[in-house]
Design an enzyme around this catalytic site. Structure first.
Site, mmCIF file in Angstrom:
data_model
loop_
_atom_site.group_PDB
_atom_site.id
_atom_site.type_symbol
_atom_site.label_atom_id
_atom_site.label_comp_id
_atom_site.label_asym_id
_atom_site.label_seq_id
_atom_site.Cartn_x
_atom_site.Cartn_y
_atom_site.Cartn_z
ATOM 1 N N ASN A 175 0.879 -1.363 -0.059
ATOM 2 C CA ASN A 175 0.025 -0.222 -0.132
ATOM 3 C C ASN A 175 0.982 1.275 0.091
ATOM 4 O O ASN A 175 1.621 1.537 1.051
ATOM 5 C CB ASN A 175 -1.050 0.007 1.267
ATOM 6 C CG ASN A 175 -1.710 1.284 1.486
ATOM 7 O OD1 ASN A 175 -1.851 2.006 0.413
ATOM 8 N ND2 ASN A 175 -2.251 1.470 2.803
ATOM 9 N N TRP A 176 0.974 1.847 -1.079
ATOM 10 C CA TRP A 176 1.865 3.134 -1.252
ATOM 11 C C TRP A 176 1.235 4.247 -0.651
ATOM 12 O O TRP A 176 2.155 5.502 -0.554
ATOM 13 C CB TRP A 176 2.067 3.396 -2.642
ATOM 14 C CG TRP A 176 3.385 2.286 -3.376
ATOM 15 C CD1 TRP A 176 3.907 1.461 -2.728
ATOM 16 C CD2 TRP A 176 3.733 2.414 -4.571
ATOM 17 N NE1 TRP A 176 4.638 0.506 -3.324
ATOM 18 C CE2 TRP A 176 4.752 1.326 -4.665
ATOM 19 C CE3 TRP A 176 3.523 3.194 -5.720
ATOM 20 C CZ2 TRP A 176 5.530 0.880 -5.853
ATOM 21 C CZ3 TRP A 176 4.094 2.933 -6.946
ATOM 22 C CH2 TRP A 176 5.192 1.936 -7.028
ATOM 23 N N LYS A 177 -0.101 4.295 -0.180
ATOM 24 C CA LYS A 177 -0.745 5.383 0.384
ATOM 25 C C LYS A 177 -0.605 6.814 -0.490
ATOM 26 O O LYS A 177 -0.344 6.546 -1.668
ATOM 27 C CB LYS A 177 -0.033 5.823 1.819
ATOM 28 C CG LYS A 177 -0.263 4.522 2.919
ATOM 29 C CD LYS A 177 0.080 4.659 4.160
ATOM 30 C CE LYS A 177 0.220 3.355 4.981
ATOM 31 N NZ LYS A 177 0.329 3.482 6.285
ATOM 32 N N HIS A 233 -9.317 0.779 5.412
ATOM 33 C CA HIS A 233 -7.972 0.836 5.901
ATOM 34 C C HIS A 233 -8.250 1.883 7.279
ATOM 35 O O HIS A 233 -9.071 2.839 6.971
ATOM 36 C CB HIS A 233 -7.032 1.602 4.950
ATOM 37 C CG HIS A 233 -5.625 1.413 5.372
ATOM 38 N ND1 HIS A 233 -5.297 2.611 6.416
ATOM 39 C CD2 HIS A 233 -4.621 0.448 5.322
ATOM 40 C CE1 HIS A 233 -4.000 2.283 6.702
ATOM 41 N NE2 HIS A 233 -3.651 1.252 5.719
ATOM 42 N N GLU A 240 -6.875 4.492 7.982
ATOM 43 C CA GLU A 240 -6.646 5.947 7.863
ATOM 44 C C GLU A 240 -8.018 6.235 7.139
ATOM 45 O O GLU A 240 -8.128 7.487 7.120
ATOM 46 C CB GLU A 240 -5.460 6.023 6.872
ATOM 47 C CG GLU A 240 -4.116 5.860 7.797
ATOM 48 C CD GLU A 240 -2.926 5.322 6.933
ATOM 49 O OE1 GLU A 240 -2.652 5.396 5.844
ATOM 50 O OE2 GLU A 240 -1.998 4.983 7.599
ATOM 51 N N GLU A 256 -4.801 -5.493 10.970
ATOM 52 C CA GLU A 256 -3.791 -4.193 10.946
ATOM 53 C C GLU A 256 -4.057 -3.522 12.097
ATOM 54 O O GLU A 256 -4.908 -2.765 12.274
ATOM 55 C CB GLU A 256 -4.002 -3.299 9.863
ATOM 56 C CG GLU A 256 -3.656 -4.070 8.586
ATOM 57 C CD GLU A 256 -3.158 -2.991 7.370
ATOM 58 O OE1 GLU A 256 -2.062 -2.939 7.021
ATOM 59 O OE2 GLU A 256 -3.664 -2.034 7.446
ATOM 60 N N GLY A 307 3.017 1.960 10.656
ATOM 61 C CA GLY A 307 3.977 2.961 10.386
ATOM 62 C C GLY A 307 4.570 3.454 12.092
ATOM 63 O O GLY A 307 5.534 4.334 11.796
ATOM 64 N N SER A 339 3.737 -2.487 10.250
ATOM 65 C CA SER A 339 5.364 -2.412 10.532
ATOM 66 C C SER A 339 5.922 -3.841 10.122
ATOM 67 O O SER A 339 7.056 -4.104 10.546
ATOM 68 C CB SER A 339 5.604 -2.138 11.834
ATOM 69 O OG SER A 339 5.193 -0.706 12.256
ATOM 70 N N GLY A 384 2.961 -1.265 4.119
ATOM 71 C CA GLY A 384 2.954 0.323 3.750
ATOM 72 C C GLY A 384 4.489 0.671 3.483
ATOM 73 O O GLY A 384 4.812 0.242 2.457
ATOM 74 N N GLY A 385 5.181 1.074 4.436
ATOM 75 C CA GLY A 385 6.240 1.852 4.231
ATOM 76 C C GLY A 385 7.174 0.861 3.586
ATOM 77 O O GLY A 385 8.149 1.349 2.532
HETATM 78 C C1 PEP Z 1 -0.637 -0.168 6.253
HETATM 79 O O1 PEP Z 1 -0.703 1.117 6.228
HETATM 80 O O2 PEP Z 1 -1.288 -0.758 5.777
HETATM 81 C C2 PEP Z 1 0.623 -0.631 7.038
HETATM 82 C C3 PEP Z 1 0.589 -1.751 7.191
HETATM 83 O O3 PEP Z 1 1.583 0.443 6.903
HETATM 84 P P1 PEP Z 1 3.206 0.157 7.499
HETATM 85 O O4 PEP Z 1 3.568 -1.423 6.918
HETATM 86 O O5 PEP Z 1 4.171 1.068 7.172
HETATM 87 O O6 PEP Z 1 3.132 -0.266 8.958
#
Ligand code: PEP
Length: 248
Positions: free
Chosen positions: A9-11, A93, A95, A163, A169, A208, A229-230
């Site tokens: 997920n590049w957000k 999600h 967010e 999640e 993050g 994470s 994500g990241g």
């Molecule tokens: C996400 O936003 O779905 C996520 C898992 O982010 P991260 O891997 O950066 O914690």
């Protein structure tokens, strides 16, 4: 066998140059790669589909509207996402739930729209830190899962992503026991509601995930992959996670 999926997920990150990372990723996969999905921001979706064409890497969107069309300025519908050749849409999600006030009912409607467009819904659920500390995680997750998931779910059109909000993050990850406990509960709920099909629906862990912890997380039963994500923004960070999933 359940589908093994590494989804990125590049957000709201990156620019057209970030698609070079996708090109690196598509070039780097062998025949036995697990399912891989990259979800870039909307403006890059069509380009991402073209770049990944013929490779084992699929492309998904990060959200969609629950309606197929209409007077919804700024929104994008699931049929539009399907038309450009994407395969999946993330719905629910945290967010979106937190930053846009999306309820379980909203997310259920979006998942139905995703299915109606012939796409896979990656449906996210997760507890806040307060809920975790209050020992409410399993109740919260079960309630979110049941209220957000439409009837008629099947393994080809639904993937659940657990999640924990406090892990997204932050570099913080639940213990393996906590992940197992939650994923087992999700599996049991899916089987109770959808029978044999519920046993086949993939459940991802997200929060994470990185190269250094992926292999351990993938040892957990009922963890069928990760939503990342990241660490999905750079092919060099995402590839070891894909490799760990493949080896699991
Ligand atoms: C996400 O936003 O779905 C996520 C898992 O982010 P991260 O891997 O950066 O914690």
């Amino acid at each position: 066998m359940r589908r093994k999926l590494a989804a990125g997920n590049w957000k709201m990150n990156g620019d057209a140059d970030l698609l070079d990372e996708l090109a690196t990723l598509t070039a780097g996969q062998g025949d036995d790669a697990p399912e891989i999905l990259i979800c870039p921001p909307y403006p890059f979706l069509a380009h991402a589909v073209a770049l990944s064409d013929g490779s084992p890497v699929g492309v998904g969107a990060q959200d969609c509207h629950a309606s197929a069309s209409g007077a919804f300025t700024g929104d994008v519908s699931a049929p539009m996402i399907a038309e450009i050749g994407a395969q999946a849409v993330i719905v629910g999600h945290s967010e979106r739930r937190q930053g846009h006030g999306e309820s379980d009912a909203d997310i259920r409607a979006k998942a139905e729209a995703v299915w109606a467009a012939g796409l896979t819904a990656i449906l996210c659920i997760g507890e806040s830190e307060e809920e975790r500390l209050g020992n409410n995680t399993l109740d919260i997750i079960a309630a979110q899962l049941n209220a957000s998931t439409p009837n008629g779910a099947s393994a080809d059109k639904l993937v659940i992503a657990y999640e924990p909000i406090w892990a997204i993050g932050t570099g913080r990850v639940p213990t393996l026991e906590q992940i197992i406990e939650t994923h087992d509960m999700i599996r049991n709920e899916l089987i109770e509601r959808f029978g044999n099909e519920g046993a086949m629906i993939s459940v991802l862990y997200g929060g994470s995930v990185k190269a250094s912890n992926a292999a351990e997380i993938f040892t957990a039963r009922n963890v069928d992959g990760a939503l990342v994500g990241g660490a999905s923004l750079k092919a060099a960070d995402f590839q070891p996670i894909i490799d760990a999933l493949q080896a699991s």
